[in-house]
Design a protein around this motif. Structure first.
Motif, PDB file in Angstrom:
ATOM      1  N   ALA A 315      29.867   9.559  32.735  1.00  0.00           N
ATOM      2  CA  ALA A 315      28.659   8.739  32.790  1.00  0.00           C
ATOM      3  C   ALA A 315      27.433   9.605  33.038  1.00  0.00           C
ATOM      4  CB  ALA A 315      28.807   7.679  33.878  1.00  0.00           C
ATOM      5  N   LYS A 316      27.549  10.594  33.900  1.00  0.00           N
ATOM      6  CA  LYS A 316      26.418  11.497  34.158  1.00  0.00           C
ATOM      7  C   LYS A 316      26.038  12.279  32.899  1.00  0.00           C
ATOM      8  CE  LYS A 316      27.534  12.178  39.060  1.00  0.00           C
ATOM      9  NZ  LYS A 316      28.026  13.154  40.080  1.00  0.00           N
ATOM     10  N   ALA A 317      27.045  12.684  32.134  1.00  0.00           N
ATOM     11  CA  ALA A 317      26.771  13.446  30.914  1.00  0.00           C
ATOM     12  C   ALA A 317      25.963  12.633  29.914  1.00  0.00           C
ATOM     13  CB  ALA A 317      28.083  13.907  30.280  1.00  0.00           C
ATOM     14  N   PHE A 318      26.087  11.312  29.974  1.00  0.00           N
ATOM     15  CA  PHE A 318      25.388  10.455  29.011  1.00  0.00           C
ATOM     16  C   PHE A 318      24.093   9.867  29.573  1.00  0.00           C
ATOM     17  CE2 PHE A 318      29.613  10.459  27.081  1.00  0.00           C
ATOM     18  CZ  PHE A 318      29.283  10.680  25.752  1.00  0.00           C
ATOM     19  N   THR A 319      23.681  10.241  30.769  1.00  0.00           N
ATOM     20  CA  THR A 319      22.381   9.775  31.255  1.00  0.00           C
ATOM     21  C   THR A 319      21.284  10.338  30.355  1.00  0.00           C
ATOM     22  OG1 THR A 319      22.382  11.643  32.819  1.00  0.00           O
ATOM     23  CG2 THR A 319      23.047   9.478  33.672  1.00  0.00           C
ATOM     24  N   GLY A 320      20.287   9.516  30.101  1.00  0.00           N
ATOM     25  CA  GLY A 320      19.209   9.909  29.199  1.00  0.00           C
ATOM     26  C   GLY A 320      19.460   9.555  27.754  1.00  0.00           C
ATOM     27  N   TRP A 321      20.687   9.127  27.413  1.00  0.00           N
ATOM     28  CA  TRP A 321      20.963   8.609  26.063  1.00  0.00           C
ATOM     29  C   TRP A 321      20.419   7.184  26.035  1.00  0.00           C
ATOM     30  CZ3 TRP A 321      25.354  10.206  22.465  1.00  0.00           C
ATOM     31  CH2 TRP A 321      25.610  11.565  22.568  1.00  0.00           C
ATOM     32  N   THR A 322      19.254   7.026  25.471  1.00  0.00           N
ATOM     33  CA  THR A 322      18.578   5.736  25.552  1.00  0.00           C
ATOM     34  C   THR A 322      17.941   5.389  24.209  1.00  0.00           C
ATOM     35  OG1 THR A 322      16.983   4.460  26.857  1.00  0.00           O
ATOM     36  CG2 THR A 322      16.439   6.785  26.485  1.00  0.00           C
ATOM     37  N   VAL A 358      21.234  16.790  26.029  1.00  0.00           N
ATOM     38  CA  VAL A 358      21.925  15.883  25.114  1.00  0.00           C
ATOM     39  C   VAL A 358      23.260  16.460  24.659  1.00  0.00           C
ATOM     40  CG1 VAL A 358      20.829  16.793  23.021  1.00  0.00           C
ATOM     41  CG2 VAL A 358      21.619  14.418  23.085  1.00  0.00           C
ATOM     42  N   ASP A 359      23.382  17.786  24.654  1.00  0.00           N
ATOM     43  CA  ASP A 359      24.620  18.404  24.174  1.00  0.00           C
ATOM     44  C   ASP A 359      25.799  18.103  25.093  1.00  0.00           C
ATOM     45  OD1 ASP A 359      25.937  20.121  22.218  1.00  0.00           O
ATOM     46  OD2 ASP A 359      26.230  21.488  23.913  1.00  0.00           O
ATOM     47  N   VAL A 364      31.354  16.065  25.388  1.00  0.00           N
ATOM     48  CA  VAL A 364      32.337  15.111  25.906  1.00  0.00           C
ATOM     49  C   VAL A 364      32.981  14.354  24.754  1.00  0.00           C
ATOM     50  CG1 VAL A 364      32.619  12.967  27.201  1.00  0.00           C
ATOM     51  CG2 VAL A 364      31.293  14.843  28.185  1.00  0.00           C
ATOM     52  N   LEU A 365      32.184  13.885  23.813  1.00  0.00           N
ATOM     53  CA  LEU A 365      32.734  13.148  22.675  1.00  0.00           C
ATOM     54  C   LEU A 365      33.672  14.024  21.860  1.00  0.00           C
ATOM     55  CD1 LEU A 365      29.514  11.255  21.484  1.00  0.00           C
ATOM     56  CD2 LEU A 365      31.478  10.279  22.689  1.00  0.00           C
ATOM     57  N   ARG A 366      33.290  15.277  21.669  1.00  0.00           N
ATOM     58  CA  ARG A 366      34.127  16.196  20.893  1.00  0.00           C
ATOM     59  C   ARG A 366      35.456  16.438  21.612  1.00  0.00           C
ATOM     60  NH1 ARG A 366      30.844  20.258  20.993  1.00  0.00           N
ATOM     61  NH2 ARG A 366      29.547  19.261  19.411  1.00  0.00           N
ATOM     62  N   MET A 367      35.385  16.635  22.930  1.00  0.00           N
ATOM     63  CA  MET A 367      36.599  16.883  23.705  1.00  0.00           C
ATOM     64  C   MET A 367      37.525  15.676  23.669  1.00  0.00           C
ATOM     65  SD  MET A 367      36.988  17.527  27.806  1.00  0.00           S
ATOM     66  CE  MET A 367      36.798  15.777  28.156  1.00  0.00           C
ATOM     67  N   LEU A 368      36.978  14.492  23.870  1.00  0.00           N
ATOM     68  CA  LEU A 368      37.798  13.282  23.888  1.00  0.00           C
ATOM     69  C   LEU A 368      38.383  12.986  22.512  1.00  0.00           C
ATOM     70  CD1 LEU A 368      35.637  10.933  26.172  1.00  0.00           C
ATOM     71  CD2 LEU A 368      37.690  12.239  26.793  1.00  0.00           C
TER      72      LEU A 368
END
Length: 604
Positions: A315-322, A358-359, A364-368
């Motif tokens: 969730a922290k990694a995706f903060t600022g994705w708005t 943003v990276d 995270v998406l790539r890893m998952l």
């Protein structure tokens, strides 16, 4: 010859007659189950039927011979490459309903009444709200994991509540029915439905639904899983539905950054804060909704090896994705705002995600997407959809292995499933139960239905919704289930019988069917024809369902508990089934209705 027959109206006090009909309707063996228990392989006809039922929405008259002539493996390979498949009947139906497969911005420019009106309403509602200095009508700041009401309702004209509104996304949802019924690229339509439920969102905004369904789900349905995952993560529909657009670093951190921040292009800081005051007030820290559903539902699965600490780090990694443009009426598009991002390294499932704006989310998406648990979870769901409710372990393992070998190539995973020796095992033939959407579309295909907007307008959500599946309206992020236990009930049988007679008799406006072609198809599949005694009993059954003052809403009982949902299902049309000469009701109408409404037809 296509005959027009008016039929009766259902009465709630006639449930006992339903039980009688269900008994003789279900008294024959399931034709979709090999009759010889020792049979170790399907016949050529059964293999063709199996492929048509699993890779598509079921056969139309003539389809079985076409598949056999082409060859089973050749048909499968053709379905895996939908771009080269022409669908002339579909193209004719879609005239005037084109949806551009390029970008969100292109959809804003789309000169179609539904979209243009929606965009005008979007802007007018936002501007009225801003002039009042308040959020649009119906704001619910406490909702979590659901589309915010102020975004959900922003199309509403003055004085209209969400309960009263009619579907503004009729055009797009109509195309889903036309595509599922008439497209020759049947596998693509199955996958659009599958992936939409896998990455489910709910929005009252037809603009969001159309763009998400076409430019995200359809575009990547047979591509790389990672590309599909990234596209869903960045889409405004997902960002708002799971509240990530409001997920930020701690409020005091954001406030300190803003205090020392100089707006771009010389914009006045006071005006910028005032313009963004509502957003900054509501975006008051970390929101874990998207991080949790990303891991549990989209990738690893609930048993995928992650912890609550991992959810928080994701969730922290995706903060600022708005989003940008929500308040200006620009439609909203993905935007990374570094002012809102929680800086610092993150540790997700033992892997360090270096601080990088943003990276971080992209890593995270790539890893998952490439994780073995994701390969197993996604493969299990695909095998459950295409093979059996209890997915065979050998097919799942083969699919998961191929997933990892090909970097999540969906086409290759599906080819592995379809060409696995166990895919055509007799025990899986006819072993899946259709969802309501599949019941409706397979019924229309079986009778080679020709229908237009006069049929779709009042019926496409009513019919499927009364069976329990409002298209694109599943409220929770897990999407509609794909197992028999979710759809088998007395109520669903009742609704299927209603649908079956409405279709067979062509009572609904804007609908024509081929009864003779359907009867020949049913014989080819092996569905039993009703005996003369059954036809007589069926006439009695349908006559018993007629009653003066019968209330069609009364049939629904307590099925609908959500008032907006009930209003959507109830309200568009009353089918007049009150005038019928039962003695002249053609036997072939009863025969086709008999099969379409039977539990056997509900299998695939």
């Amino acid at each position: 010859m296509r005959s027009k027959v008016k039929i009766l109206r259902w009465a709630p006090e006639s449930i006992a007659a339903l039980i009688v009909f269900a008994m003789f309707g279900a008294s024959t063996p399931n034709p979709l189950a090999p009759q010889d228990s020792a049979q170790d392989r399907l016949t050529e006809d059964q293999r063709a039927i199996h492929v048509l039922n699993r890779l598509g929405f079921g056969p139309r008259p003539g389809d079985i011979d076409r598949v056999i002539e082409m060859g089973i493996e050749a048909y499968i390979e053709r379905q895996l490459y939908p771009d080269g498949i022409e669908s002339p009947r579909l193209a004719e139906k879609l005239q005037g309903y084109e949806i551009p497969l390029d970008s969100w911005d292109a959809m804003v420019e789309l000169d179609r009444p539904a979209v243009a009106m929606a965009e005008r309403r979007r802007q007018s509602v936002q501007m009225r709200a801003e002039r009042r200095g308040a959020s649009p009508r119906g704001t619910d700041v406490t909702s979590a994991g659901r589309m915010q009401d102020h975004v959900r309702n922003r199309f509403l004209p003055p004085g209209v509540t969400r309960v009263e509104r009619r579907y503004e996304d009729f055009g797009y949802l109509a195309t889903l029915f036309w595509r599922a019924t008439y497209s020759e690229a049947q596998l693509e339509e199955i996958l659009v439905d599958f992936w939409f439920n896998h990455f489910n969102i709910t929005s009252g905004d037809p603009y969001i639904h159309a763009d998400y369904g076409e430019n995200v789900i359809r575009r990547h349905a047979l591509g790389r899983f990672e590309d599909l995952l990234v596209a869903t993560a960045r889409h405004p529909g997902m960002l708002v539905y799971l509240d990530n657009w409001l997920s930020t670093a701690p409020q005091e951190v954001v406030e300190a950054r803003i205090a020392s921040w100089e707006p771009p292009d010389g914009e006045n800081k006071v005006l910028w804060r005032r313009r963004n005051a509502e957003y900054l007030e509501r975006a008051a820290g970390l929101n874990e909704n998207y991080g949790r559903e990303l891991m549990e539902l989209h990738t690893l699965g609930v048993d995928g090896g992650y912890t609550q600490a991992d959810v928080q780090e994701v969730a922290k990694a995706f903060t600022g994705w708005t989003l940008t443009g929500l308040r200006e009426g620009e439609g909203g598009s993905f935007h990374f705002n570094p002012l809102l991002h929680a800086e610092g390294d993150k540790i997700v499932m033992g892997e360090v995600i270096p601080s990088g704006g943003v990276d971080e989310g992209m890593r995270v998406l790539r890893m998952l997407a490439r994780h073995p648990s994701t390969a197993h979870f996604v493969s299990t769901k695909l095998v459950r959809r295409f093979v059996a409710d209890d997915p065979p372990a050998d097919i799942v393992e083969a699919a998961a292995e191929r997933f990892l070998e090909t970097d999540g190539d969906i086409r290759e995973v599906l080819r592995t499933i379809f060409l696995h020796p166990a895919f055509f095992s007799p025990e899986y033939y006819g072993a899946k139960v259709k969802k309501p959407f599949e019941v409706v579309v397979s019924g229309l295909r079986a009778v080679d239905a020709d229908f237009d907007t006069a049929f779709l307008g009042p019926n496409f959500q009513r019919i499927s919704g009364q069976m329990g599946e409002l298209i694109r309206r599943h409220e929770t992020p897990d999407g509609y289930p794909d197992v028999a236990s979710a759809w088998v009930s007395t109520n669903s049988l009742f609704k299927r019988l209603t649908f079956a007679m409405d279709i067979a008799s062509e009572t609904l406006p804007g609908l024509e069917v081929d009864l003779d072609g359907a009867r020949e198809l049913f014989r080819r599949v092996g569905f039993p024809s009703p005996t003369p005694a059954m036809v007589r009993d069926a006439r009695t059954f349908f006559e018993a369902m007629t009653g003066d003052g019968a209330d069609s809403e009364g049939m629904m009982g307590g099925m609908m508990t959500s008032e907006p949902t009930a209003a959507m299902v109830r309200g568009e049309v009353q089918v007049d089934r009150s005038a019928i000469d039962y003695e002249s009701l053609e036997a072939k109408v009863v025969e086709v209705a008999f099969v379409l409404g039977s539990p056997d037809f509900g299998n695939r």
